[in-house]
Write an enzyme that holds these catalytic residues in place. Structure first.
Site, PDB file in Angstrom:
ATOM      1  N   ARG A  87      39.857  10.327  58.510  1.00  0.00           N
ATOM      2  CA  ARG A  87      39.951   9.438  59.674  1.00  0.00           C
ATOM      3  C   ARG A  87      38.599   9.341  60.367  1.00  0.00           C
ATOM      4  O   ARG A  87      38.518   9.428  61.586  1.00  0.00           O
ATOM      5  CB  ARG A  87      40.986   9.955  60.677  1.00  0.00           C
ATOM      6  CG  ARG A  87      42.411   9.878  60.207  1.00  0.00           C
ATOM      7  CD  ARG A  87      42.880   8.432  60.238  1.00  0.00           C
ATOM      8  NE  ARG A  87      44.256   8.328  59.763  1.00  0.00           N
ATOM      9  CZ  ARG A  87      45.302   8.309  60.566  1.00  0.00           C
ATOM     10  NH1 ARG A  87      45.143   8.381  61.861  1.00  0.00           N
ATOM     11  NH2 ARG A  87      46.498   8.211  60.061  1.00  0.00           N
ATOM     12  N   TYR A 132      58.141   6.830  55.470  1.00  0.00           N
ATOM     13  CA  TYR A 132      58.109   5.709  56.426  1.00  0.00           C
ATOM     14  C   TYR A 132      59.078   4.599  56.016  1.00  0.00           C
ATOM     15  O   TYR A 132      59.691   3.940  56.854  1.00  0.00           O
ATOM     16  CB  TYR A 132      56.696   5.130  56.526  1.00  0.00           C
ATOM     17  CG  TYR A 132      55.706   6.071  57.179  1.00  0.00           C
ATOM     18  CD1 TYR A 132      55.601   6.135  58.565  1.00  0.00           C
ATOM     19  CD2 TYR A 132      54.888   6.888  56.421  1.00  0.00           C
ATOM     20  CE1 TYR A 132      54.691   6.995  59.173  1.00  0.00           C
ATOM     21  CE2 TYR A 132      53.976   7.744  57.011  1.00  0.00           C
ATOM     22  CZ  TYR A 132      53.887   7.795  58.388  1.00  0.00           C
ATOM     23  OH  TYR A 132      52.994   8.655  58.989  1.00  0.00           O
ATOM     24  N   ARG A 172      39.569   5.867  66.566  1.00  0.00           N
ATOM     25  CA  ARG A 172      39.546   5.753  68.023  1.00  0.00           C
ATOM     26  C   ARG A 172      38.540   6.647  68.724  1.00  0.00           C
ATOM     27  O   ARG A 172      38.291   6.461  69.897  1.00  0.00           O
ATOM     28  CB  ARG A 172      40.957   5.983  68.568  1.00  0.00           C
ATOM     29  CG  ARG A 172      41.858   4.799  68.262  1.00  0.00           C
ATOM     30  CD  ARG A 172      43.282   5.071  68.598  1.00  0.00           C
ATOM     31  NE  ARG A 172      43.821   6.108  67.731  1.00  0.00           N
ATOM     32  CZ  ARG A 172      45.034   6.604  67.834  1.00  0.00           C
ATOM     33  NH1 ARG A 172      45.823   6.199  68.787  1.00  0.00           N
ATOM     34  NH2 ARG A 172      45.451   7.518  66.990  1.00  0.00           N
ATOM     35  N   ARG A 210      38.177  -3.274  67.214  1.00  0.00           N
ATOM     36  CA  ARG A 210      39.637  -3.375  67.200  1.00  0.00           C
ATOM     37  C   ARG A 210      40.135  -4.234  68.363  1.00  0.00           C
ATOM     38  O   ARG A 210      41.003  -5.073  68.199  1.00  0.00           O
ATOM     39  CB  ARG A 210      40.284  -1.998  67.251  1.00  0.00           C
ATOM     40  CG  ARG A 210      41.727  -2.069  66.769  1.00  0.00           C
ATOM     41  CD  ARG A 210      42.524  -0.861  67.113  1.00  0.00           C
ATOM     42  NE  ARG A 210      42.820  -0.816  68.541  1.00  0.00           N
ATOM     43  CZ  ARG A 210      43.615   0.061  69.109  1.00  0.00           C
ATOM     44  NH1 ARG A 210      44.180   1.004  68.376  1.00  0.00           N
ATOM     45  NH2 ARG A 210      43.839   0.047  70.387  1.00  0.00           N
ATOM     46  N   ASP A 251      44.968   1.154  55.810  1.00  0.00           N
ATOM     47  CA  ASP A 251      45.984   2.144  56.113  1.00  0.00           C
ATOM     48  C   ASP A 251      46.897   2.297  54.909  1.00  0.00           C
ATOM     49  O   ASP A 251      47.070   1.353  54.127  1.00  0.00           O
ATOM     50  CB  ASP A 251      46.815   1.738  57.337  1.00  0.00           C
ATOM     51  CG  ASP A 251      47.577   2.951  57.871  1.00  0.00           C
ATOM     52  OD1 ASP A 251      46.971   3.774  58.572  1.00  0.00           O
ATOM     53  OD2 ASP A 251      48.771   3.105  57.537  1.00  0.00           O
TER      54      ASP A 251
HETATM   55  O1  1CP Z   1      38.555   6.288  58.670  1.00  0.00           O
HETATM   56  C1  1CP Z   1      39.446   6.527  57.884  1.00  0.00           C
HETATM   57  O2  1CP Z   1      39.869   7.676  57.669  1.00  0.00           O
HETATM   58  C2  1CP Z   1      39.985   5.379  57.052  1.00  0.00           C
HETATM   59  C3  1CP Z   1      41.133   4.706  57.535  1.00  0.00           C
HETATM   60  C4  1CP Z   1      42.521   5.332  57.537  1.00  0.00           C
HETATM   61  C5  1CP Z   1      43.181   6.186  56.624  1.00  0.00           C
HETATM   62  C6  1CP Z   1      42.597   6.911  55.425  1.00  0.00           C
HETATM   63  C7  1CP Z   1      43.465   4.981  58.518  1.00  0.00           C
HETATM   64  C8  1CP Z   1      43.164   4.155  59.681  1.00  0.00           C
HETATM   65  N1  1CP Z   1      44.677   5.515  58.157  1.00  0.00           N
HETATM   66  C9  1CP Z   1      44.542   6.272  57.017  1.00  0.00           C
HETATM   67  C10 1CP Z   1      45.579   6.975  56.263  1.00  0.00           C
HETATM   68  C11 1CP Z   1      46.887   7.245  56.889  1.00  0.00           C
HETATM   69  N2  1CP Z   1      47.656   6.425  57.686  1.00  0.00           N
HETATM   70  C12 1CP Z   1      47.641   8.418  56.649  1.00  0.00           C
HETATM   71  C13 1CP Z   1      47.204   9.510  55.696  1.00  0.00           C
HETATM   72  C14 1CP Z   1      46.138  10.365  56.248  1.00  0.00           C
HETATM   73  C15 1CP Z   1      46.517  11.271  57.405  1.00  0.00           C
HETATM   74  O3  1CP Z   1      47.395  12.109  57.231  1.00  0.00           O
HETATM   75  O4  1CP Z   1      45.882  11.120  58.458  1.00  0.00           O
HETATM   76  C16 1CP Z   1      48.851   8.312  57.375  1.00  0.00           C
HETATM   77  C17 1CP Z   1      49.962   9.321  57.422  1.00  0.00           C
HETATM   78  C18 1CP Z   1      48.852   7.040  58.027  1.00  0.00           C
HETATM   79  C19 1CP Z   1      49.949   6.464  58.837  1.00  0.00           C
HETATM   80  C20 1CP Z   1      49.473   6.033  60.169  1.00  0.00           C
HETATM   81  N3  1CP Z   1      48.671   4.958  60.391  1.00  0.00           N
HETATM   82  C21 1CP Z   1      49.665   6.684  61.392  1.00  0.00           C
HETATM   83  C22 1CP Z   1      50.382   7.992  61.571  1.00  0.00           C
HETATM   84  C23 1CP Z   1      51.683   7.846  62.228  1.00  0.00           C
HETATM   85  C24 1CP Z   1      52.486   9.130  62.152  1.00  0.00           C
HETATM   86  O5  1CP Z   1      53.556   9.094  61.558  1.00  0.00           O
HETATM   87  O6  1CP Z   1      52.011  10.185  62.654  1.00  0.00           O
HETATM   88  C25 1CP Z   1      48.987   5.931  62.393  1.00  0.00           C
HETATM   89  C26 1CP Z   1      48.933   6.194  63.869  1.00  0.00           C
HETATM   90  C27 1CP Z   1      48.351   4.858  61.724  1.00  0.00           C
HETATM   91  C28 1CP Z   1      47.438   3.824  62.330  1.00  0.00           C
HETATM   92  C29 1CP Z   1      46.003   4.012  62.013  1.00  0.00           C
HETATM   93  N4  1CP Z   1      45.486   4.037  60.737  1.00  0.00           N
HETATM   94  C30 1CP Z   1      44.108   4.168  60.801  1.00  0.00           C
HETATM   95  C31 1CP Z   1      43.746   4.210  62.193  1.00  0.00           C
HETATM   96  C32 1CP Z   1      42.322   4.285  62.707  1.00  0.00           C
HETATM   97  C33 1CP Z   1      44.939   4.137  62.920  1.00  0.00           C
HETATM   98  C34 1CP Z   1      45.055   4.092  64.422  1.00  0.00           C
HETATM   99  C35 1CP Z   1      45.206   2.675  64.816  1.00  0.00           C
HETATM  100  C36 1CP Z   1      44.444   2.354  66.034  1.00  0.00           C
HETATM  101  O7  1CP Z   1      44.946   2.732  67.098  1.00  0.00           O
HETATM  102  O8  1CP Z   1      43.374   1.724  65.946  1.00  0.00           O
END
Ligand code: 1CP
Length: 345
Positions: free
Chosen positions: A23, A151, A27, A36, A73
């Site tokens: 990640r 999910y 944010r 964003r 994502d």
């Molecule tokens: O910078 C990076 O790492 C690349 C982008 C990336 C990656 C690899 C994002 C952006 N998401 C992910 C993978 C991801 N998404 C995972 C696997 C990795 C991990 O465990 O962290 C998972 C479980 C998700 C699902 C997801 N997407 C969640 C989690 C929800 C939960 O159940 O806890 C959330 C909040 C997102 C949204 C998201 N994806 C990425 C970002 C930067 C965000 C936040 C969105 C925002 O507010 O801008």
């Protein structure tokens, strides 16, 4: 020019141990928040290749990591299978119609047809190949079928996993049908990411620990291995990183098998134990507790301790899970520069 990140994944000699952060876009970076907000929503940003490429590159310039992780994502996969993803402010991802029955699953598109809908991801990768410095690697990724299925079945993130676990124990055939359909999409999706230019791919099984040890292979690991082996057979030079979060007890029991290159060690697993159990077979990635980033002093101590264990072994520095939004950028930079300092040869 060779990329030290790819070389390290393939156990070739490198001048220092490369580093990236899970990640790493996101944010905690004001530059990311600006893009964003301009795009109106997270999903709009995922769908806009030029802007997604821009935020992918930001952490390279700002914190100095050795590899860029594609900005996207894991949930775009079920979205394009037909599941209608939305991100509800303050609540996270939501699917309108979670899978309850076989008929629900049959309504989703699969295979090549679904993978072909993710064109904006492949476009982003192609742009990044033009824009990235030659010595930096681009990491493509997917969610593991199990993590995606949680999910798709629950309709959102969950603490208890009760709906998917009810299916696991009372209707395992349906769960396997879901996992099979997702696996078949993911194989083609990853292949298309590689064809578009991804140098490395990572499979995130973020919710691995929700499965009891004796069921983990059946419901998750074997599908991840199937994807990895499919890719390694076609693209032996592209490293595959597996990240099953929270399964240290299973490493102990020798469950980790398969043809892949790098095992991502989560922050709850002692690095010395991972080295003992898996270090001969796989390069290890990790594994600082991401909350150490709140203190520079604690970050330095942890980086030095990891280096002491992994010195001379196949290793990639990383956090043991994703970075949190309120981490000061300065501390993220400190982590990266400390990793590079301690491992310079
Ligand atoms: O910078 C990076 O790492 C690349 C982008 C990336 C990656 C690899 C994002 C952006 N998401 C992910 C993978 C991801 N998404 C995972 C696997 C990795 C991990 O465990 O962290 C998972 C479980 C998700 C699902 C997801 N997407 C969640 C989690 C929800 C939960 O159940 O806890 C959330 C909040 C997102 C949204 C998201 N994806 C990425 C970002 C930067 C965000 C936040 C969105 C925002 O507010 O801008």
């Amino acid at each position: 020019m060779s990329k030290i990140f790819v070389d390290a994944c393939l156990r070739k000699t490198t001048p220092y141990t490369p580093v990236w952060m899970m990640r790493q876009a996101g944010r905690y970076l004001p530059e990311y928040m600006a893009v964003r907000n301009e795009m109106g929503s997270f999903l709009n940003l995922c769908h806009a290749p030029e802007r997604a490429a821009e935020v992918t590159i930001q952490p390279l310039d700002i914190v100095g990591v050795d590899a860029a992780i594609l900005f996207s994502d894991i949930l775009v996969i079920p979205d394009e299978m037909g599941m209608d993803l939305s991100f509800v402010k303050g609540e996270g991802p939501k699917f309108a119609d979670p899978i309850k029955t076989e008929a629900d699953l049959d309504r989703l598109i699969g295979g090549e047809e679904a993978a072909s809908k993710l064109t904006y991801v492949y476009e982003t990768i192609k742009l990044l190949k033009e824009q990235l410095p030659e010595d930096k690697a681009l990491i493509g990724f997917t969610g593991a079928p199990w993590t995606l299925a949680t999910y798709m079945i629950e309709g959102q993130g969950t603490k208890t996993y009760n709906i998917c676990k009810k299916m696991m124990y009372s209707n395992p055939e349906l769960l396997h049908k879901i996992l099979r359909k997702v696996t078949d999409v993911v194989k083609i999706y990853m292949e298309k990411q590689i064809e578009a230019g991804a140098d490395v791919v990572q499979i995130f099984d973020s919710w691995a620990a929700a499965i009891e040890p004796s069921k983990y292979d059946e419901f998750s690991w074997k599908y991840m291995v199937e994807i990895a082996e499919y890719l390694k057979e076609k693209y032996p030079e592209i490293p595959v990183i597996m990240f099953p979060k929270g399964i240290s007890a299973f490493i102990e029991r020798g469950l980790v098998y398969g043809n892949f290159d790098v095992f991502g060690v989560d922050w709850g697993t002692p690095m010395a134990m991972a080295k003992e159990k898996l270090g001969d077979k796989y390069v290890l990635q990790g594994n600082m507790e991401p909350c150490r980033l709140y203190s520079k002093e604690e970050t330095t101590k942890c980086v030095e301790a990891i280096q002491e264990i992994m010195e001379g072994e196949g290793h990639i520095f990383n956090l043991g899970h994703g970075i949190l939004p309120d981490v000061p950028v300065e501390n993220a930079k400190h982590f990266v520069s400390e990793c590079q300092r301690v491992s310079k040869k």
